[in-house]
Scaffold this motif. Structure first.
Motif, PDB file in Angstrom:
ATOM      1  N   PHE A  25       0.765  -1.322  -0.150  1.00 14.92           N
ATOM      2  CA  PHE A  25      -0.211   0.141  -0.196  1.00 14.92           C
ATOM      3  C   PHE A  25       0.895   1.353  -0.057  1.00 14.92           C
ATOM      4  O   PHE A  25       0.743   2.263  -0.762  1.00 14.92           O
ATOM      5  N   LYS A  26       1.887   1.216   0.752  1.00 10.44           N
ATOM      6  CA  LYS A  26       3.021   2.408   0.920  1.00 10.44           C
ATOM      7  C   LYS A  26       3.604   2.545  -0.870  1.00 10.44           C
ATOM      8  O   LYS A  26       3.841   3.610  -1.180  1.00 10.44           O
ATOM      9  N   GLU A  27       3.754   1.544  -1.266  1.00  9.21           N
ATOM     10  CA  GLU A  27       4.374   1.609  -2.397  1.00  9.21           C
ATOM     11  C   GLU A  27       3.540   2.492  -3.656  1.00  9.21           C
ATOM     12  O   GLU A  27       3.691   3.075  -4.390  1.00  9.21           O
ATOM     13  N   MET A  28       2.044   1.749  -3.592  1.00 11.82           N
ATOM     14  CA  MET A  28       1.142   2.392  -4.280  1.00 11.82           C
ATOM     15  C   MET A  28       1.058   3.869  -4.045  1.00 11.82           C
ATOM     16  O   MET A  28       0.664   4.463  -5.069  1.00 11.82           O
ATOM     17  N   ALA A  29       0.744   4.158  -2.805  1.00 12.82           N
ATOM     18  CA  ALA A  29       0.710   5.615  -2.394  1.00 12.82           C
ATOM     19  C   ALA A  29       1.816   6.432  -2.919  1.00 12.82           C
ATOM     20  O   ALA A  29       1.550   7.620  -3.477  1.00 12.82           O
ATOM     21  N   ALA A  30       3.006   5.734  -2.959  1.00 17.68           N
ATOM     22  CA  ALA A  30       4.455   6.410  -3.487  1.00 17.68           C
ATOM     23  C   ALA A  30       4.345   6.744  -5.057  1.00 17.68           C
ATOM     24  O   ALA A  30       4.457   7.922  -5.371  1.00 17.68           O
ATOM     25  N   VAL A  31       3.780   5.683  -5.745  1.00 17.72           N
ATOM     26  CA  VAL A  31       3.373   5.853  -7.170  1.00 17.72           C
ATOM     27  C   VAL A  31       2.418   6.876  -7.714  1.00 17.72           C
ATOM     28  O   VAL A  31       2.661   7.887  -8.346  1.00 17.72           O
ATOM     29  N   LEU A  32       1.686   6.929  -6.732  1.00 16.57           N
ATOM     30  CA  LEU A  32       0.387   7.878  -6.922  1.00 16.57           C
ATOM     31  C   LEU A  32       0.679   9.348  -6.824  1.00 16.57           C
ATOM     32  O   LEU A  32       0.332  10.328  -7.344  1.00 16.57           O
ATOM     33  N   GLU A  33       1.570   9.550  -5.884  1.00 13.88           N
ATOM     34  CA  GLU A  33       2.322  10.983  -5.452  1.00 13.88           C
ATOM     35  C   GLU A  33       3.074  11.450  -6.750  1.00 13.88           C
ATOM     36  O   GLU A  33       2.923  12.571  -6.754  1.00 13.88           O
TER      37      GLU A  33
END
Length: 205
Positions: A195-203
């Motif tokens: 989830f943290k990886e997805m959030a980083a990509v979305l940013e």
């Protein structure tokens, strides 16, 4: 081909006549709520219709309808409204079409459909049909809780922690269902990391 004829054939394919008895089990106020929620879903104002929650309330009121039958009714009403919107049916055309297709449809159901379509039918987006044909559900909510397994048949004292995750998802037809699963702590940590990886990509988008 007349728009009404297209709707009639579509409803016959869904076996609307077979659902008339099930609709008769739904009190008028609950059927009106179901129709209102379906209109809101078609207008993308809500992610879906929580059939399980509505069914529980209907059963509490004394009706014996089950979740499967209510889901079938919800699918038919949703298809009815979306097809009527695509064919630009007026309230009278819709009611006439229903009368030609489902002779046993309860009077209270026809009254509700007439009222809801008369009040909100024009607001239903024609383009929502493509949305209904999607094969991907929509995420609505997520809940989790931490638990500890105390024992099992093969071990008297386990005492290992686990996480239970419940996802609330609206399926392509608009019905909301709960999907639950358990994870060990290492699995949950991996889940969290992704989830943290997805959030980083979305940013970066």
């Amino acid at each position: 081909m007349a728009a009404g004829s297209a709707v009639v054939r579509a409803l016959e394919a869904l076996d609307v006549g077979g659902a008339a008895d099930k609709i008769n089990l739904i009190p008028q106020d609950f059927f009106a709520e179901l129709c209102e929620q379906i209109i809101q879903y078609l207008n993308q104002k809500i992610p879906g219709v929580n059939v399980a929650e509505l069914c529980q309330r209907i059963q509490t009121s004394g009706s014996e309808i089950n979740v499967g039958d209510l889901a079938k009714v919800a699918n038919i009403v949703s298809f009815l409204f979306s097809t009527a919107a695509r064919n630009n049916l007026s309230t009278e055309e819709l009611v006439t079409t229903l009368g030609n297709t489902v002779s046993a449809l309860p009077k209270h159901a026809v009254q509700v459909i007439r009222h809801v379509w008369n009040e909100q039918g024009k607001s239903v987006s024609v383009s929502e049909d493509a949305r209904n044909m999607s094969t991907v559900g929509q995420f609505v909510d997520m809940k989790w809780k931490l638990g500890v397994a105390m024992s099992s048949d093969t071990c008297r004292s386990l005492k290992y922690p686990y996480v239970t995750v419940t996802l609330k998802v609206a399926d392509p037809s608009g019905q909301i269902t709960d999907k639950s699963f358990e994870m060990t702590i290492p699995q949950f940590k991996n889940f969290f990391r992704q989830f943290k990886e997805m959030a980083a990509v979305l940013e970066t988008v």
